[in-house]
Design a protein around this motif. Structure first.
Motif, PDB file in Angstrom:
ATOM      1  N   ASP A 214       2.692 -55.110  63.311  1.00 62.35           N
ATOM      2  CA  ASP A 214       3.523 -54.604  62.223  1.00 62.35           C
ATOM      3  C   ASP A 214       3.352 -53.093  62.110  1.00 62.35           C
ATOM      4  O   ASP A 214       2.323 -52.529  62.544  1.00 62.35           O
ATOM      5  N   ALA A 215       4.370 -52.435  61.566  1.00 65.53           N
ATOM      6  CA  ALA A 215       4.379 -50.981  61.505  1.00 65.53           C
ATOM      7  C   ALA A 215       5.271 -50.533  60.350  1.00 65.53           C
ATOM      8  O   ALA A 215       5.847 -51.356  59.631  1.00 65.53           O
ATOM      9  N   ASP A 216       5.381 -49.205  60.188  1.00 67.76           N
ATOM     10  CA  ASP A 216       6.139 -48.650  59.076  1.00 67.76           C
ATOM     11  C   ASP A 216       7.356 -47.860  59.518  1.00 67.76           C
ATOM     12  O   ASP A 216       8.030 -47.240  58.691  1.00 67.76           O
ATOM     13  N   GLY A 217       7.669 -47.851  60.810  1.00 73.41           N
ATOM     14  CA  GLY A 217       8.798 -47.093  61.306  1.00 73.41           C
ATOM     15  C   GLY A 217       8.506 -45.627  61.525  1.00 73.41           C
ATOM     16  O   GLY A 217       9.399 -44.869  61.916  1.00 73.41           O
ATOM     17  N   TYR A 218       7.269 -45.209  61.306  1.00 73.76           N
ATOM     18  CA  TYR A 218       6.893 -43.801  61.479  1.00 73.76           C
ATOM     19  C   TYR A 218       5.912 -43.613  62.634  1.00 73.76           C
ATOM     20  O   TYR A 218       6.004 -42.644  63.376  1.00 73.76           O
ATOM     21  N   ALA A 219       4.973 -44.553  62.783  1.00 66.36           N
ATOM     22  CA  ALA A 219       3.930 -44.409  63.795  1.00 66.36           C
ATOM     23  C   ALA A 219       3.610 -45.770  64.406  1.00 66.36           C
ATOM     24  O   ALA A 219       4.084 -46.812  63.943  1.00 66.36           O
ATOM     25  N   ASP A 220       2.781 -45.738  65.443  1.00 63.50           N
ATOM     26  CA  ASP A 220       2.392 -46.951  66.175  1.00 63.50           C
ATOM     27  C   ASP A 220       1.182 -47.566  65.482  1.00 63.50           C
ATOM     28  O   ASP A 220       0.048 -47.417  65.918  1.00 63.50           O
ATOM     29  N   ARG A 221       1.419 -48.294  64.380  1.00 67.40           N
ATOM     30  CA  ARG A 221       0.345 -48.673  63.463  1.00 67.40           C
ATOM     31  C   ARG A 221      -0.564 -49.789  63.979  1.00 67.40           C
ATOM     32  O   ARG A 221      -1.741 -49.832  63.669  1.00 67.40           O
ATOM     33  N   HIS A 222       0.013 -50.762  64.662  1.00 72.53           N
ATOM     34  CA  HIS A 222      -0.740 -51.963  65.059  1.00 72.53           C
ATOM     35  C   HIS A 222      -1.428 -52.598  63.852  1.00 72.53           C
ATOM     36  O   HIS A 222      -2.592 -52.999  63.894  1.00 72.53           O
ATOM     37  N   TRP A 223      -0.651 -52.711  62.775  1.00 75.79           N
ATOM     38  CA  TRP A 223      -1.136 -53.389  61.579  1.00 75.79           C
ATOM     39  C   TRP A 223      -1.026 -54.894  61.740  1.00 75.79           C
ATOM     40  O   TRP A 223      -0.227 -55.410  62.525  1.00 75.79           O
ATOM     41  N   SER A 224      -1.817 -55.587  60.938  1.00 76.97           N
ATOM     42  CA  SER A 224      -1.709 -57.041  60.864  1.00 76.97           C
ATOM     43  C   SER A 224      -0.305 -57.425  60.379  1.00 76.97           C
ATOM     44  O   SER A 224       0.313 -56.699  59.584  1.00 76.97           O
ATOM     45  N   LEU A 225       0.197 -58.543  60.857  1.00 76.29           N
ATOM     46  CA  LEU A 225       1.553 -58.953  60.500  1.00 76.29           C
ATOM     47  C   LEU A 225       1.638 -59.188  58.994  1.00 76.29           C
ATOM     48  O   LEU A 225       0.776 -59.834  58.397  1.00 76.29           O
ATOM     49  N   GLY A 226       2.697 -58.657  58.401  1.00 80.43           N
ATOM     50  CA  GLY A 226       2.863 -58.720  56.958  1.00 80.43           C
ATOM     51  C   GLY A 226       2.468 -57.455  56.253  1.00 80.43           C
ATOM     52  O   GLY A 226       2.784 -57.274  55.065  1.00 80.43           O
ATOM     53  N   GLU A 227       1.804 -56.517  56.932  1.00 82.03           N
ATOM     54  CA  GLU A 227       1.358 -55.277  56.302  1.00 82.03           C
ATOM     55  C   GLU A 227       2.375 -54.152  56.439  1.00 82.03           C
ATOM     56  O   GLU A 227       2.229 -53.100  55.805  1.00 82.03           O
ATOM     57  N   GLY A 228       3.404 -54.346  57.271  1.00 86.32           N
ATOM     58  CA  GLY A 228       4.400 -53.310  57.499  1.00 86.32           C
ATOM     59  C   GLY A 228       5.775 -53.733  57.028  1.00 86.32           C
ATOM     60  O   GLY A 228       5.916 -54.545  56.111  1.00 86.32           O
ATOM     61  N   ILE A 229       6.800 -53.194  57.701  1.00 85.96           N
ATOM     62  CA  ILE A 229       8.184 -53.393  57.239  1.00 85.96           C
ATOM     63  C   ILE A 229       9.023 -54.246  58.183  1.00 85.96           C
ATOM     64  O   ILE A 229      10.205 -54.459  57.923  1.00 85.96           O
ATOM     65  N   ILE A 230       8.449 -54.744  59.271  1.00 84.91           N
ATOM     66  CA  ILE A 230       9.249 -55.494  60.235  1.00 84.91           C
ATOM     67  C   ILE A 230       9.759 -56.777  59.605  1.00 84.91           C
ATOM     68  O   ILE A 230       9.017 -57.511  58.936  1.00 84.91           O
ATOM     69  N   ARG A 231      11.040 -57.048  59.841  1.00 83.08           N
ATOM     70  CA  ARG A 231      11.678 -58.263  59.321  1.00 83.08           C
ATOM     71  C   ARG A 231      11.520 -59.350  60.375  1.00 83.08           C
ATOM     72  O   ARG A 231      12.228 -59.363  61.393  1.00 83.08           O
ATOM     73  N   TRP A 232      10.592 -60.253  60.120  1.00 84.10           N
ATOM     74  CA  TRP A 232      10.193 -61.219  61.145  1.00 84.10           C
ATOM     75  C   TRP A 232      11.194 -62.351  61.311  1.00 84.10           C
ATOM     76  O   TRP A 232      11.325 -62.893  62.413  1.00 84.10           O
ATOM     77  N   HIS A 233      11.903 -62.732  60.259  1.00 81.40           N
ATOM     78  CA  HIS A 233      12.861 -63.839  60.400  1.00 81.40           C
ATOM     79  C   HIS A 233      13.964 -63.528  61.408  1.00 81.40           C
ATOM     80  O   HIS A 233      14.218 -64.347  62.307  1.00 81.40           O
ATOM     81  N   PRO A 234      14.646 -62.386  61.325  1.00 78.83           N
ATOM     82  CA  PRO A 234      15.666 -62.122  62.346  1.00 78.83           C
ATOM     83  C   PRO A 234      15.084 -61.943  63.734  1.00 78.83           C
ATOM     84  O   PRO A 234      15.730 -62.304  64.736  1.00 78.83           O
ATOM     85  N   PHE A 235      13.880 -61.405  63.811  1.00 79.91           N
ATOM     86  CA  PHE A 235      13.259 -61.249  65.125  1.00 79.91           C
ATOM     87  C   PHE A 235      13.009 -62.614  65.765  1.00 79.91           C
ATOM     88  O   PHE A 235      13.356 -62.847  66.936  1.00 79.91           O
TER      89      PHE A 235
END
Length: 272
Positions: A214-235
């Motif tokens: 997961d990430a915030d659209g600004y940097a390569d965060r490698h956050w745990s899933l759910g911590e960023g802004i990625i919309r997982w359902h459409p993916f």
């Protein structure tokens, strides 16, 4: 067993020992991440690989590695650098043979600069393809002979189709497409790339590997899933249209949160 896809993870062998029970409760795919380091590949990698092979005995998920990537571009204009690429990838395939892996992640050659300039310079697109073939053509052939697949991961890629066309140009089942969700999210948020699920549509059934972060659209965060802004359902809806059964690999910085990332997908009804 649930019909939800089984989620794997990227980790070092030491981390696998920590998550041993979690990685074996289901046939989770693993991507070993010890062997991208040139200092290890030039040193006693064989003992590390032997330990990995012993530890992975009985592992039911598919086994892959992250190949070398530091310090080079696989389409480098410098022929001496392309020779280093060949050397490193041969070392990576040596590791695959030693640990029983049948997939190796490599990095896309396409930069943000490329996106804005490949059509600004004559024959620039064809030149990237030509240099990549020079660098890894024999690697793809060796992978074919081994029954191994190279998967090309998006890094700075703004156009998700360019990497796919590069893969197609080899006309080989030994090279396919990888998507890193966080890299796609960064490219979407910071460089005008399409949204993350569009990368799946571009790849189609050439997609054989996914890094889930997961990430915030600004940097390569490698956050745990759910911590960023990625919309997982459409993916995951886009993934559901495929028949290529890509490996779904959680690749996050804090390895202690790997089970939590999988639990998050399970809470959304997307994975297990």
């Amino acid at each position: 067993m649930s019909d939800l896809p089984v989620i794997g993870a990227a980790m070092t062998i030491a981390t696998y020992e920590t998550h041993y029970d979690f990685m074996r409760e289901l046939p989770r795919d693993i991507e070993i991440q010890d062997f991208f380091d040139a200092s290890l590949l030039n040193g006693d990698w064989a003992s590390v690989a032997a330990h990995a092979r012993k530890l992975l005995d009985g592992h039911e998920g598919r086994i892959g590695i992250h190949g070398p990537f530091w310090g080079f571009n696989i389409a480098s204009q410098d022929p001496d650098v392309r020779a280093i690429v060949r050397k490193r990838f041969h070392q990576g395939l040596d590791v695959c043979e030693a640990v029983g892996a049948n997939q190796m992640v490599i990095h896309s050659p396409y930069s943000t600069w490329d996106y804005n300039n490949l059509d600004n310079l004559p024959n620039a697109r064809a030149s990237v393809v030509e240099r990549t073939h020079d660098a890894i053509g024999e690697i793809v052939k060796r992978a074919e002979d081994m029954g191994c697949v190279l998967v090309v991961e998006n890094i700075e890629d703004v156009d998700p189709h360019a990497r796919v066309e590069l893969v197609k140009s080899f006309q080989s089942e030994a090279i396919a497409v990888s998507i890193d969700t966080g890299h796609a999210c960064y490219a979407h948020g910071s460089t005008g790339a399409p949204p993350v699920d569009y990368y799946v549509g571009a790849a189609g059934n050439l997609l054989q590997h996914v890094h889930l972060q997961d990430a915030d659209g600004y940097a390569d965060r490698h956050w745990s899933l759910g911590e960023g802004i990625i919309r997982w359902h459409p993916f995951f809806a886009a993934l559901g249209t495929l028949t290529s059964n890509p490996r779904l690999i959680v690749e996050i910085r804090d390895k202690t949160k790997i089970p939590a990332s999988v639990a998050y997908l399970q809470s959304l009804g997307l994975g297990q």
